[in-house]
Design an enzyme around this catalytic site. Structure first.
Site, mmCIF file in Angstrom:
data_model
loop_
_atom_site.group_PDB
_atom_site.id
_atom_site.type_symbol
_atom_site.label_atom_id
_atom_site.label_comp_id
_atom_site.label_asym_id
_atom_site.label_seq_id
_atom_site.Cartn_x
_atom_site.Cartn_y
_atom_site.Cartn_z
ATOM 1 N N HIS A 199 0.841 -1.208 0.000
ATOM 2 C CA HIS A 199 0.000 0.000 0.000
ATOM 3 C C HIS A 199 0.877 1.261 0.000
ATOM 4 C CE1 HIS A 199 -2.792 -2.883 2.182
ATOM 5 N NE2 HIS A 199 -3.558 -2.465 1.203
ATOM 6 N N LYS A 207 -1.272 -6.985 -7.697
ATOM 7 C CA LYS A 207 -1.445 -8.273 -7.018
ATOM 8 C C LYS A 207 -2.867 -8.788 -7.222
ATOM 9 C CE LYS A 207 -1.608 -10.530 -2.671
ATOM 10 N NZ LYS A 207 -3.026 -10.315 -2.412
ATOM 11 N N VAL A 217 4.378 -5.843 -4.690
ATOM 12 C CA VAL A 217 5.546 -5.758 -3.800
ATOM 13 C C VAL A 217 5.660 -7.099 -3.077
ATOM 14 C CG1 VAL A 217 6.599 -4.519 -1.876
ATOM 15 C CG2 VAL A 217 5.194 -3.279 -3.537
ATOM 16 N N MET A 266 3.085 -9.343 -0.853
ATOM 17 C CA MET A 266 2.590 -8.731 0.389
ATOM 18 C C MET A 266 1.066 -8.670 0.356
ATOM 19 S SD MET A 266 5.229 -5.857 1.540
ATOM 20 C CE MET A 266 6.952 -6.256 1.727
#
Ligand code: PAF
Length: 282
Positions: free
Chosen positions: A36, A148, A179, A187
């Site tokens: 984020h 993602k 990430v 993540m």
């Protein structure tokens, strides 16, 4: 950094920010992690001000899913966002987003149907509905989403095109690469559900995906590579595999063979209390 939870103060704060330049929106459900914060950092480079929404959207959780237990570390989230130079946090409660009598649903057919859509009926209607509302509430110049959730990004892009929400009306939609942790695990706020051993085993997901992509790249039949991927996950600590599919990167249509158009390997698998999703270019 200002935090607002009602629509009128939100509109006033956004109007003031808009006088000073472009606004980027980063929609989140909180429980923020480095993924984020990467979205926020990219947003800060592209716009004068960043607005982050924090809203655990009940409409995108199915019966028996983790709505009640979804992590809500609000103070920590706000401290992280203040540290990243975010201008405004939009943190409505459920009755502010969906007042009594709320009756409208945004449903994007086709791209929502397979993959997570097949496993989580109604999930993408909930996502499309809340993102459509967030776009209208904040009227951002651009909005950023993590790659993602590749299918989510595809659903939002389709909705924005179909409802004329892309610029010049509302937002440029920007996908930001996933990430990953040092061992390759993408993540996710839901990684917090993993115990020590489950967390170690979870790294088998990106590992098995890379192996499948390499096998497909050397000409192995797609179904054989996907079968080997499923077996590797089940042998590597995962309880079940919801799906493992090679798809056209844009339409998400399943591919039986690797053609010349951009393709994506998408997987969802369950380990402990977590359902992990990941995707990679293939
Ligand atoms: O990706 C998420 O966190 C959510 O699905 C989103 C886009 C904030 C909508 O609730």
């Amino acid at each position: 950094m200002q935090t607002v939870s009602q629509i009128d103060p939100l509109r006033q704060a956004v109007a003031t920010l808009r006088q000073q330049g472009k606004i980027a929106l980063v929609p989140t459900m909180g429980a923020l992690h480095e993924g984020h914060l990467t979205l926020v950092r990219v947003a800060r480079k592209l716009a004068a001000h960043v607005v982050v929404s924090i809203f655990v959207n009940p409409r995108q959780f199915g019966a028996g899913e983790d709505l009640a237990s979804y992590p809500r570390p609000r103070e920590r989230d706000l401290a992280l966002l203040a540290g990243e130079g975010v201008a405004l946090v939009w943190a409505p409660e459920v009755p502010d987003m969906y007042p009594a009598g709320y009756a409208t649903n945004v449903s994007v057919s086709g791209v929502s149907d397979g993959l997570c859509g097949a496993n989580r009926p109604g999930h993408f209607d909930g996502v499309a509905t809340v993102v459509c509302k967030l776009f209208h509430q904040v009227l951002p110049d651009l909005a950023l989403f993590g790659e993602k959730d590749w299918q989510q990004l595809a659903v939002i892009r389709r909705m924005a095109r179909d409802l004329d929400l892309t610029r010049p009306c509302v937002a440029d939609i920007i996908g930001v690469p996933t990430v990953r942790e040092a061992d390759g695990l993408a993540m996710s706020s839901r990684n917090a559900y993993l115990t020590g051993q489950e967390r170690a085993d979870a790294a088998n997901l990106p590992r098995a995906m890379r192996e499948a992509i390499a096998a497909i790249g050397t000409g192995e039949p797609v179904e054989g590579a996907l079968e080997a991927l499923r077996s590797a996950l089940l042998a590597g600590g995962f309880a079940s595999v919801d799906y493992a599919e090679l798809c056209d990167a844009d339409s998400l249509a399943p591919l039986a063979t690797r053609g010349s158009a951009p393709a994506r390997l998408l997987v969802a698998a369950r380990i402990g209390k977590a359902r992990l999703i990941d995707n990679m270019a293939a």
